[in-house]
Design a protein around this motif. Structure first.
Motif, mmCIF file in Angstrom:
data_model
loop_
_atom_site.group_PDB
_atom_site.id
_atom_site.type_symbol
_atom_site.label_atom_id
_atom_site.label_comp_id
_atom_site.label_asym_id
_atom_site.label_seq_id
_atom_site.Cartn_x
_atom_site.Cartn_y
_atom_site.Cartn_z
ATOM 1 N N LEU A 112 -11.528 68.660 -31.976
ATOM 2 C CA LEU A 112 -11.297 69.338 -30.698
ATOM 3 C C LEU A 112 -10.065 68.781 -29.989
ATOM 4 N N MET A 113 -9.894 67.469 -30.056
ATOM 5 C CA MET A 113 -8.747 66.844 -29.416
ATOM 6 C C MET A 113 -7.444 67.397 -29.982
ATOM 7 N N TYR A 114 -7.384 67.561 -31.286
ATOM 8 C CA TYR A 114 -6.158 68.055 -31.902
ATOM 9 C C TYR A 114 -6.009 69.572 -31.779
ATOM 10 N N ILE A 115 -7.113 70.291 -31.781
ATOM 11 C CA ILE A 115 -7.056 71.737 -31.600
ATOM 12 C C ILE A 115 -6.565 72.071 -30.189
ATOM 13 N N ALA A 116 -6.722 71.131 -29.283
ATOM 14 C CA ALA A 116 -6.249 71.324 -27.909
ATOM 15 C C ALA A 116 -4.727 71.477 -27.843
ATOM 16 N N TYR A 117 -4.037 71.269 -28.942
ATOM 17 C CA TYR A 117 -2.588 71.490 -28.989
ATOM 18 C C TYR A 117 -2.227 72.979 -29.002
ATOM 19 N N ILE A 118 -3.172 73.843 -29.266
ATOM 20 C CA ILE A 118 -2.872 75.273 -29.361
ATOM 21 C C ILE A 118 -2.206 75.803 -28.091
ATOM 22 N N PRO A 119 -2.684 75.472 -26.881
ATOM 23 C CA PRO A 119 -1.970 75.945 -25.691
ATOM 24 C C PRO A 119 -0.522 75.433 -25.606
ATOM 25 N N GLU A 120 -0.272 74.224 -26.077
ATOM 26 C CA GLU A 120 1.091 73.706 -26.077
ATOM 27 C C GLU A 120 1.965 74.457 -27.082
ATOM 28 N N ILE A 121 1.381 74.810 -28.213
ATOM 29 C CA ILE A 121 2.120 75.595 -29.203
ATOM 30 C C ILE A 121 2.475 76.956 -28.614
ATOM 31 N N ILE A 122 1.526 77.577 -27.943
ATOM 32 C CA ILE A 122 1.782 78.867 -27.295
ATOM 33 C C ILE A 122 2.860 78.716 -26.229
#
Length: 79
Positions: free
Chosen positions: A11-21
């Motif tokens: 979950l901690m790493y998946i939280a990068y998705i908003p930064e990628i967007i």
């Protein structure tokens, strides 16, 4: 305990998705944190891989960090 750790680490790493967007939206984030997180996740993955008996919970929980950290880092510069 290992399943909970794998879940929370992922979950901690998946939280990068908003930064990628955000990077693709033309407002790139700072590359420092994803760079350091990628190095950290890579080192922990390699540590788990090269132990005498592979530490699968450690490997599985850090592979998303390598993947999402790299994607975030690359999208900072390519947007």
């Amino acid at each position: 305990m290992s399943k909970v750790a794998i879940f929370t680490s992922s979950l901690m790493y998946i939280a990068y998705i908003p930064e990628i967007i955000q990077n693709f939206s033309g407002s790139p984030v700072s590359p420092i944190q994803p760079f350091v997180a990628t190095i950290n996740a890579t080192l922990w993955t390699l540590y788990g891989w090269f132990k005498t008996y592979k530490d699968w919970p450690l490997i599985i929980s850090n592979v998303p960090g390598v993947i999402f950290g790299l994607i975030t880092l690359v999208t900072v510069f390519i947007h």
